[in-house]
Motif scaffolding. Structure first.
Motif, PDB file in Angstrom:
ATOM      1  N   ARG A   1      43.406  47.986  46.717  1.00  0.00           N
ATOM      2  CA  ARG A   1      44.073  49.108  46.037  1.00  0.00           C
ATOM      3  C   ARG A   1      44.110  48.846  44.535  1.00  0.00           C
ATOM      4  NH1 ARG A   1      47.326  52.649  48.342  1.00  0.00           N
ATOM      5  NH2 ARG A   1      47.683  51.276  50.103  1.00  0.00           N
ATOM      6  N   ASP A   2      44.405  47.606  44.193  1.00  0.00           N
ATOM      7  CA  ASP A   2      44.468  47.259  42.763  1.00  0.00           C
ATOM      8  C   ASP A   2      43.097  47.406  42.112  1.00  0.00           C
ATOM      9  OD1 ASP A   2      46.873  44.523  43.301  1.00  0.00           O
ATOM     10  OD2 ASP A   2      47.150  46.697  43.022  1.00  0.00           O
ATOM     11  N   LEU A   3      42.079  46.998  42.849  1.00  0.00           N
ATOM     12  CA  LEU A   3      40.720  47.096  42.316  1.00  0.00           C
ATOM     13  C   LEU A   3      40.314  48.561  42.131  1.00  0.00           C
ATOM     14  CD1 LEU A   3      39.069  44.244  44.410  1.00  0.00           C
ATOM     15  CD2 LEU A   3      39.403  44.252  41.929  1.00  0.00           C
ATOM     16  N   LEU A   4      40.753  49.369  43.061  1.00  0.00           N
ATOM     17  CA  LEU A   4      40.419  50.797  42.964  1.00  0.00           C
ATOM     18  C   LEU A   4      41.096  51.419  41.748  1.00  0.00           C
ATOM     19  CD1 LEU A   4      39.014  53.229  44.271  1.00  0.00           C
ATOM     20  CD2 LEU A   4      41.070  53.611  45.629  1.00  0.00           C
ATOM     21  N   LYS A   5      42.302  50.994  41.523  1.00  0.00           N
ATOM     22  CA  LYS A   5      43.042  51.533  40.360  1.00  0.00           C
ATOM     23  C   LYS A   5      42.345  51.146  39.068  1.00  0.00           C
ATOM     24  CE  LYS A   5      47.724  51.666  42.187  1.00  0.00           C
ATOM     25  NZ  LYS A   5      48.998  50.952  42.292  1.00  0.00           N
ATOM     26  N   LYS A   6      41.742  49.986  39.106  1.00  0.00           N
ATOM     27  CA  LYS A   6      41.080  49.508  37.891  1.00  0.00           C
ATOM     28  C   LYS A   6      39.682  50.104  37.750  1.00  0.00           C
ATOM     29  CE  LYS A   6      43.530  45.128  37.907  1.00  0.00           C
ATOM     30  NZ  LYS A   6      43.474  43.727  38.265  1.00  0.00           N
TER      31      LYS A   6
ATOM     32  N   ASP B   1      33.759  46.107  43.722  1.00  0.00           N
ATOM     33  CA  ASP B   1      34.679  45.066  44.193  1.00  0.00           C
ATOM     34  C   ASP B   1      35.643  45.629  45.227  1.00  0.00           C
ATOM     35  OD1 ASP B   1      34.910  43.595  40.855  1.00  0.00           O
ATOM     36  OD2 ASP B   1      33.519  43.208  42.526  1.00  0.00           O
ATOM     37  N   TYR B   2      36.086  46.875  44.953  1.00  0.00           N
ATOM     38  CA  TYR B   2      36.992  47.530  45.903  1.00  0.00           C
ATOM     39  C   TYR B   2      36.328  47.636  47.268  1.00  0.00           C
ATOM     40  CZ  TYR B   2      38.719  51.621  48.419  1.00  0.00           C
ATOM     41  OH  TYR B   2      39.164  52.462  49.398  1.00  0.00           O
ATOM     42  N   ALA B   3      35.085  48.072  47.274  1.00  0.00           N
ATOM     43  CA  ALA B   3      34.384  48.268  48.551  1.00  0.00           C
ATOM     44  C   ALA B   3      34.241  46.944  49.288  1.00  0.00           C
ATOM     45  CB  ALA B   3      33.008  48.900  48.287  1.00  0.00           C
ATOM     46  N   ALA B   4      33.889  45.894  48.520  1.00  0.00           N
ATOM     47  CA  ALA B   4      33.711  44.587  49.163  1.00  0.00           C
ATOM     48  C   ALA B   4      35.031  44.074  49.738  1.00  0.00           C
ATOM     49  CB  ALA B   4      33.152  43.591  48.134  1.00  0.00           C
ATOM     50  N   GLU B   5      36.078  44.265  48.976  1.00  0.00           N
ATOM     51  CA  GLU B   5      37.385  43.768  49.420  1.00  0.00           C
ATOM     52  C   GLU B   5      37.866  44.540  50.630  1.00  0.00           C
ATOM     53  OE1 GLU B   5      38.622  41.054  48.193  1.00  0.00           O
ATOM     54  OE2 GLU B   5      40.518  41.063  49.293  1.00  0.00           O
ATOM     55  N   LEU B   6      37.651  45.824  50.628  1.00  0.00           N
ATOM     56  CA  LEU B   6      38.071  46.642  51.766  1.00  0.00           C
ATOM     57  C   LEU B   6      37.294  46.242  53.005  1.00  0.00           C
ATOM     58  CD1 LEU B   6      40.021  48.949  52.437  1.00  0.00           C
ATOM     59  CD2 LEU B   6      38.182  50.577  51.977  1.00  0.00           C
ATOM     60  N   TYR B   7      35.976  46.000  52.805  1.00  0.00           N
ATOM     61  CA  TYR B   7      35.113  45.559  53.900  1.00  0.00           C
ATOM     62  C   TYR B   7      35.644  44.253  54.492  1.00  0.00           C
ATOM     63  CZ  TYR B   7      30.733  44.510  56.356  1.00  0.00           C
ATOM     64  OH  TYR B   7      29.783  44.250  57.312  1.00  0.00           O
ATOM     65  N   ARG B   8      35.971  43.323  53.602  1.00  0.00           N
ATOM     66  CA  ARG B   8      36.484  42.022  54.053  1.00  0.00           C
ATOM     67  C   ARG B   8      37.809  42.180  54.768  1.00  0.00           C
ATOM     68  NH1 ARG B   8      37.590  37.891  49.793  1.00  0.00           N
ATOM     69  NH2 ARG B   8      38.085  36.623  51.607  1.00  0.00           N
ATOM     70  N   ALA B   9      38.671  43.079  54.242  1.00  0.00           N
ATOM     71  CA  ALA B   9      39.985  43.266  54.853  1.00  0.00           C
ATOM     72  C   ALA B   9      39.831  43.689  56.303  1.00  0.00           C
ATOM     73  CB  ALA B   9      40.806  44.284  54.057  1.00  0.00           C
ATOM     74  N   ALA B  10      38.973  44.685  56.540  1.00  0.00           N
ATOM     75  CA  ALA B  10      38.836  45.217  57.899  1.00  0.00           C
ATOM     76  C   ALA B  10      38.122  44.227  58.797  1.00  0.00           C
ATOM     77  CB  ALA B  10      38.098  46.548  57.857  1.00  0.00           C
TER      78      ALA B  10
END
Lengths: 249, 635
Positions: B538-543, B548-557
């Motif tokens: 979420r923080d990455l998306l805001k920035k 990076d957001y996509a990669a982090e979201l992918y990793r989260a799930a």
């Protein structure tokens, strides 16, 4: 800088009023009086030493010697018992107490001890109550401390649990010694001072007389009431005597 | 014919008269039974000497109060005591109250002790004054107690007949010396005087011998019986006890001799009626009519004053250790010829007259040629000749260290003889021992010390061993205090410690188990890890960092599903999820997960083209999917 400071300190020490001079040692003064044969001064000196300098097996022992020399078997016994309570391993005290005991009128043989309890009793008698309490408390504290560390540092729990075995064993052993001596620890000793006193079946002059006790006899206090104490002798006899017929160890 | 009223009136008058007649004598009798006697133990004293006034009240009616002595000019009252006795005589009981007042005279001359008023039950009774001769201090010896004539009070008749007075039975204590040195014996002799049959029943109160070492003489030696005439009356006089007192300090001491108990045999059917039990029997000198009761009496002799002088300093030898009396010393050694390493017994004996128990035997000087062991002591006190004498022996085991003839030097012993007032130093002769070289023994045997003599093994008597010397350094206990066990806080503290320790150990064990369970750990942490990653996304998306957001979201799930099902993150696929979620209720979850994974895959490879609302929607979808999985407890 340092020199003037040292000089100032030296001046202060020299200028100190006479009252700051080293206080006389009542124990040493009492010893000197004893050597001279002045037993009265020696006795008061040892009493003062115990009052001012705190408990000491040496002072109690020396005071007992003074009373022995003075012929006061009751007080002599009292102070030998106190010395032994503070330092159960002192051979001189045990020797002198045995000499005194053999000169007493009352001979009270202890009832036969259990063959299982005898080794524990013998081991427990080597330590004073304060020493047993300190070891027990220390062992328990270490065990709790190890538990605390193990709870917050799980990785070290295995090593800590092995290390905690030793204080636990110490606690259990000391607890066994305390249990064996519990009767002695919880029931203070009482020494007769009067040349002779009648032990009665009840706490009153009107009660029938049970037996007679003489000075120097020691027994355990199992009960008290106003002006009377209920004594248990080593041979198992019980009796009430007036509180003013002796003193508690 | 008399009227009824007159008859009744006459009867009433007769009744009143009868009551007066009966009550008068009874009242008189009651009043007549209160009587008072007084006596002093001495009629002549020195200034500062003690004088005891006894006021004996028979059948006191009411409370007895101590008399006020403040008005006495020439005497000072220092002690007061009060005791009660009851005796039975001729079928009647008599009670006595005895008030004892101690005085000392303050000025010389012919003085009057009294008069005093004694209040009994609210009524004052006058005790007449006693004439006392007061001599100046130091003018004469202290007298033992002697009974004086008793004086009667102003009111009341004489004492009840049948009661034993102090004149009939009394006791004296005498000291054989008035002035002694420290440790010189003064012998107290208890003498009983009686002109009635009496039985000595021992001591009601033992003498107080504080400051003295007391030695009792055997009763069979001390007992002696004679007859004497005193003040015109015949008494049986018996010595009932003798005690030798050895003073330990200089000064003037007043010894409380205690109190004796006697049973006076008032019946006198047979004037020569014999012994009862272990008591003393006096020959009956009955003057009074026969009675059938025995009267108990407590006899308290007057205290004895002893002056104790300090030992002179002049001429005192260095080896003097306090022995007073007349002594001899000798020594013996055996065997005189031994091998090196074998024990030899040296005996040093001090014998004579004096307080043997406190004699300190001389110690040996340093002996280079011998190994010296602690001595054992044996003492034998003899009192058959009514003096304290005996011997004390020290047995010292010494072992010669090397061959040759070795000498044990003389032992010195010093004592003070009060008869001559001088010190004497006596010594033993030197003893020699020949030590031959050890033969045929191993080195260990030669060096092995002999067993130390055990006091009990030598059959030492009660007075045998001497006490050990005082401690020269003051040591405090290793652990101070009397022990915590009787402190009421100790056991609750112990219980708290045990409970706390047990709880902590349980917690530690549980944590260890959980730490070892890797799968469980991943499972328990999966949600927290996923939430942290989603927050990061979420923080990455805001920035605006979409890649990076996509990669982090992918990793989260993927990371969440991997932790949940204990898989490696890279192999998480819809097929694997399908294989794990086999329950029918899991269909919806599986659909959501499949949809999420597919959208994440598309986003990952085309993140730059996705707009923000789409990304936000995907983020919410991921959060909702993970939340739905959390509700479905997977183990």
């Amino acid at each position: 800088m340092r020199k003037p400071l040292l000089l100032s300190l030296g001046f202060l020490l020299c200028a100190a009023p006479p009252g700051i001079a080293r206080a006389a040692d009542p124990f040493a003064e009492a010893n000197a009086a004893y050597v001279k044969g002045d037993l009265k001064t020696a006795a008061s000196g040892y009493e003062r030493s115990l009052g001012e300098q705190g408990p000491s097996a040496s002072a109690e022992y020396n005071l007992a010697n003074v009373y022995f020399k003075s012929g006061d078997k009751g007080r002599s016994r009292l102070h030998y018992e106190r010395a032994l309570r503070l330092d159960p391993r002192d051979k001189d005290t045990a020797w002198n107490l045995s000499v005194l005991s053999r000169s007493l009128t009352d001979v009270s043989e202890p009832s036969a001890a259990s063959v299982f309890l005898w080794p524990l009793r013998t081991a427990a008698a080597v330590f004073s109550a304060a020493e047993l309490g300190a070891v027990f408390g220390g062992g328990l504290a270490l065990w709790v401390l190890a538990a605390l560390c193990a709870a917050f540092v799980p990785r070290a729990a295995s090593a800590l649990s092995r290390a905690a075995v030793l204080p636990l064993i110490v606690c259990l052993l000391t607890g066994a010694l305390i249990a064996v001596r519990w009767q002695e620890l919880s029931q203070p000793a009482f020494v007769i001072f009067q040349p002779s006193v009648e032990a009665r079946y009840g706490p009153s002059e009107r009660e029938n007389k049970a037996f007679e006790l003489h000075e120097g006899t020691a027994a355990r206090i199992v009960d008290r009431t106003e002006g009377w104490v209920y004594l248990l002798l080593p041979d198992g006899r019980f009796g009430w005597v007036p509180t003013n017929s002796g003193e508690t160890v | 014919m008399r009227k009824t009223g007159e008859v009744l009136r006459d009867l009433w008058r007769a009744l009143v008269i009868a009551l007066v007649i009966v009550s008068g004598p009874a009242s008189a009798a009651a009043l007549a039974e209160v009587s008072i006697e007084s006596s002093v133990n001495r009629s002549s004293v020195e200034v500062g000497e003690e004088l005891i006034l006894d006021i004996t009240i028979y059948n006191a009616q009411g409370r007895v109060q101590m008399p006020d002595t403040s008005a006495l000019q020439d005497f000072s009252n220092f002690s007061r005591s009060h005791r009660q006795e009851i005796s039975f005589t001729n079928g009647r009981s008599t009670s006595m109250t005895v008030l004892s007042l101690g005085f000392f005279a303050t000025s010389p001359g012919q003085k009057k002790l009294g008069p005093l008023n004694v209040n009994i039950g609210g009524v004052d009774y006058r005790v007449p004054a006693a004439d006392i001769e007061v001599r100046p201090a130091g003018s004469g010896p202290v007298n033992a107690r002697q009974p004086t004539r008793s004086q009667r009070a102003a009111s009341g008749p004489s004492s009840v007949s049948g009661v034993i007075s102090d004149r009939d039975v009394f006791a004296r204590v005498t000291a054989d010396k008035e002035e002694v040195y420290i440790n010189e014996p003064v012998v107290l002799t208890y003498t009983l005087y009686t002109n009635h049959s009496a039985t000595f029943k021992g001591f009601e109160k033992e003498p107080v011998t504080t400051g003295f070492w007391a030695e009792e003489f055997p009763s069979d030696k001390a007992l002696k019986r004679t007859e004497q005439i005193l003040n015109g009356e015949r008494y049986v006089v018996a010595t009932v006890r003798k005690i030798a007192l050895f003073p330990t300090q200089a000064g003037v001491y007043t010894v409380d001799p205690g109190a004796l108990k006697v049973i006076v045999d008032v019946p006198a059917q047979d004037p020569l009626q014999g012994f009862i039990s272990s008591g003393l029997i006096g020959r009956s000198l009955i003057r009074q009519p026969l009675a059938t009761e025995m009267v108990g009496k407590s006899l308290a002799p007057a205290p004895v004053t002893v002056r104790v002088k300090a030992l002179p300093e002049q001429g005192k030898p260095a080896s003097f250790t306090g022995a007073v009396g007349q002594y001899r010393i000798d020594s013996q050694i055996e065997p005189r010829e031994v091998e090196v390493g074998q024990p030899v017994t040296l005996k040093i004996r001090v014998s004579g007259e004096g307080n043997i128990n406190t004699v300190q035997l001389p110690s040996l000087p340093q002996l280079e040629a011998f190994k010296v062991y602690d001595p054992s002591y044996n003492s034998n006190v003899v009192k058959d000749r009514l003096k304290v004498e005996g011997e004390k022996t020290a047995e010292i085991v010494v072992v010669p260290r090397r061959p040759g003839t070795h000498t044990v030097p003389p032992a010195k012993f010093a004592y003070f003889d009060p008869r001559t007032g001088a010190y004497y130093e006596i010594r033993t002769v030197a003893q020699t021992v020949t030590a031959k070289p050890a033969s045929g023994d191993s080195a260990e045997d030669a060096a092995a010390p002999p067993p130390a003599p055990s006091p009990s093994a030598k059959g030492v008597s009660a007075e045998a061993a001497d006490i050990r010397y005082i401690k020269t350094t003051r040591r405090s206990p290793l652990v101070p205090g009397a022990g915590p066990f009787v402190d009421p806080r100790f056991w609750p503290a112990v219980a708290s410690g045990v409970i706390a320790g047990s709880v902590l150990w349980a917690i530690a064990a549980a944590r260890r188990r959980r730490a070892r369970d890797g799968r469980g750990l991943r499972l328990r942490r999966s949600h927290a890890v996923a939430r942290a990653r989603l927050k990061q996304a979420r923080d990455l998306l805001k920035k605006g960092r979409k890649d990076d957001y996509a990669a982090e979201l992918y990793r989260a799930a993927h990371g969440y599903f991997a932790d949940k099902f204990d898989l490696a993150e890279r192999i998480v696929t819809t097929e694997l999820l399908e294989a794990r979620l086999t329950d029918a209720s899991d269909r919806e979850l599986l659909t959501r997960a499949r949809t999420l994974l597919e959208e994440l895959a598309r986003l990952r490879f085309s993140s730059s083209s996705a707009d923000d609302p789409a990304m936000q929607r995907l983020l919410r979808s991921a959060e909702e999917t993970i939340t739905a999985f959390e509700r479905r407890r997977i183990r």
